[in-house]
Design an enzyme around this catalytic site. Sequence first.
Site, mmCIF file in Angstrom:
data_model
loop_
_atom_site.group_PDB
_atom_site.id
_atom_site.type_symbol
_atom_site.label_atom_id
_atom_site.label_comp_id
_atom_site.label_asym_id
_atom_site.label_seq_id
_atom_site.Cartn_x
_atom_site.Cartn_y
_atom_site.Cartn_z
ATOM 1 N N HIS A 124 8.948 -8.324 3.237
ATOM 2 C CA HIS A 124 9.172 -7.534 4.470
ATOM 3 C C HIS A 124 8.224 -7.408 5.144
ATOM 4 O O HIS A 124 7.791 -8.490 5.419
ATOM 5 C CB HIS A 124 8.911 -5.857 3.216
ATOM 6 C CG HIS A 124 7.437 -5.846 3.405
ATOM 7 N ND1 HIS A 124 6.761 -6.208 1.968
ATOM 8 C CD2 HIS A 124 6.269 -5.045 4.022
ATOM 9 C CE1 HIS A 124 5.496 -6.337 2.283
ATOM 10 N NE2 HIS A 124 5.249 -4.726 3.302
ATOM 11 N N HIS A 177 5.966 -10.994 5.277
ATOM 12 C CA HIS A 177 5.098 -11.357 3.986
ATOM 13 C C HIS A 177 5.558 -10.184 2.871
ATOM 14 O O HIS A 177 6.507 -9.257 2.602
ATOM 15 C CB HIS A 177 3.804 -10.727 4.682
ATOM 16 C CG HIS A 177 4.251 -9.310 5.203
ATOM 17 N ND1 HIS A 177 4.102 -8.660 5.732
ATOM 18 C CD2 HIS A 177 3.188 -8.120 4.740
ATOM 19 C CE1 HIS A 177 4.162 -7.279 6.470
ATOM 20 N NE2 HIS A 177 3.905 -6.604 5.092
ATOM 21 N N ASP A 187 6.930 -5.124 8.336
ATOM 22 C CA ASP A 187 6.385 -3.437 8.407
ATOM 23 C C ASP A 187 6.866 -2.598 9.134
ATOM 24 O O ASP A 187 6.720 -2.528 10.078
ATOM 25 C CB ASP A 187 4.508 -3.889 9.055
ATOM 26 C CG ASP A 187 3.932 -4.132 7.902
ATOM 27 O OD1 ASP A 187 4.006 -5.013 6.475
ATOM 28 O OD2 ASP A 187 3.059 -5.136 8.572
ATOM 29 N N ARG A 234 -5.246 -1.379 6.679
ATOM 30 C CA ARG A 234 -4.921 -2.440 7.532
ATOM 31 C C ARG A 234 -4.862 -2.016 8.242
ATOM 32 O O ARG A 234 -4.532 -0.148 8.392
ATOM 33 C CB ARG A 234 -4.008 -2.326 6.707
ATOM 34 C CG ARG A 234 -2.603 -3.712 7.459
ATOM 35 C CD ARG A 234 -1.095 -3.308 7.427
ATOM 36 N NE ARG A 234 -0.497 -2.521 7.636
ATOM 37 C CZ ARG A 234 1.297 -2.383 7.008
ATOM 38 N NH1 ARG A 234 1.699 -2.769 5.785
ATOM 39 N NH2 ARG A 234 1.820 -1.395 7.545
HETATM 40 C C1 SIN Z 1 1.396 -5.252 3.008
HETATM 41 O O1 SIN Z 1 1.070 -5.009 4.427
HETATM 42 O O2 SIN Z 1 2.543 -5.241 3.214
HETATM 43 C C2 SIN Z 1 0.421 -5.725 1.776
HETATM 44 C C3 SIN Z 1 -0.507 -7.053 2.237
HETATM 45 C C4 SIN Z 1 -0.740 -7.485 1.049
HETATM 46 O O3 SIN Z 1 -1.829 -5.855 0.599
HETATM 47 O O4 SIN Z 1 -1.384 -8.290 1.205
#
Ligand code: SIN
Length: 294
Positions: free
Chosen positions: A118, A267, A120, A282
């Site tokens: 995905h 990612h 973000d 995050r």
């Molecule tokens: C995310 O921001 O989608 C999570 C990424 C992660 O936990 O590695």
Amino acid sequence: MLAETQKHSEHPLKRVEYSTFELTRLTPHIGAEIRGLDLSKALSAEESRELDAAFQDWMVLVFRDQAISRDEHKAFGRSFGRLHSHPMHKVGMRGEDPEILPVITTPDSAYTAGDGWHTDVTCDAIPPKCSILRIHETPGGGGGDTLFANMVLAYELLSDPMKEFLSGLSAVHDGALPYVGAYKAKAPEGGFAKTEHPVVTVHPESGARVLYVNSGFTTHIKGLTSQESRRVLDLLFDHVATTPRLHCRVQWEPDTMTLWDNRCTQHHAVWDYYPECRRGERVSVLDTVAPACL
Ligand code: SIN
């Protein structure tokens, strides 16, 4: 099965020499580790200029040993723009501070956030341009890596007829797909955001074309029948998931911070450490323009 024709990246080799930090590439096409910057402090003008250049080239930057506070994490985010508030905060599912997204997986978790390819929050009309994740607790037995994919290269590797077919199309990105479908959140009044973006966008800084659909949020391509749309999206999602040279893999250590460009990457968090825990936070930064095509 091997490809009958191998396409190559049209981009020249990326820069590895900088005067204010050391850069080590993770792969030739995406991802680099930076040593020599302390992100708890404001960067000098030259450090910022070189960091921006490295970010544009490498798309994913990994910084080790950044034992920084939440306020310092947010201040580093603000050096890129206004901070984003995640839609899950509005439904009370992601902590107290709207500018911090807790990323926590324990043995009691029903899912781990981001465990699928995905970009973000592409359901927003103006999605976050970048995200900065700091992991402070890694699973004791290893694992919990994050995979990233270069979506400029994903576009370049498509055939010319496929590029032509996709140009001018737009697709719907719906927050209900992950937040209700996968995370079982109760939608807020009026529902989660749902918006249309071009299938091929242009990166506002590099000018590169980007394949801009993702399996996390994109529900359908406008103007195609539902069967056509499903098949085309699945083909594109498979291309991202099954082309290893698009990918780099970030192995976290406690106090690793990773900055990624949501305008040209996807990612995937890997949940391979059950029943161990992984914890981090995050910060995401709002863009100022919506994803656009030429
Ligand atoms: C995310 O921001 O989608 C999570 C990424 C992660 O936990 O590695």
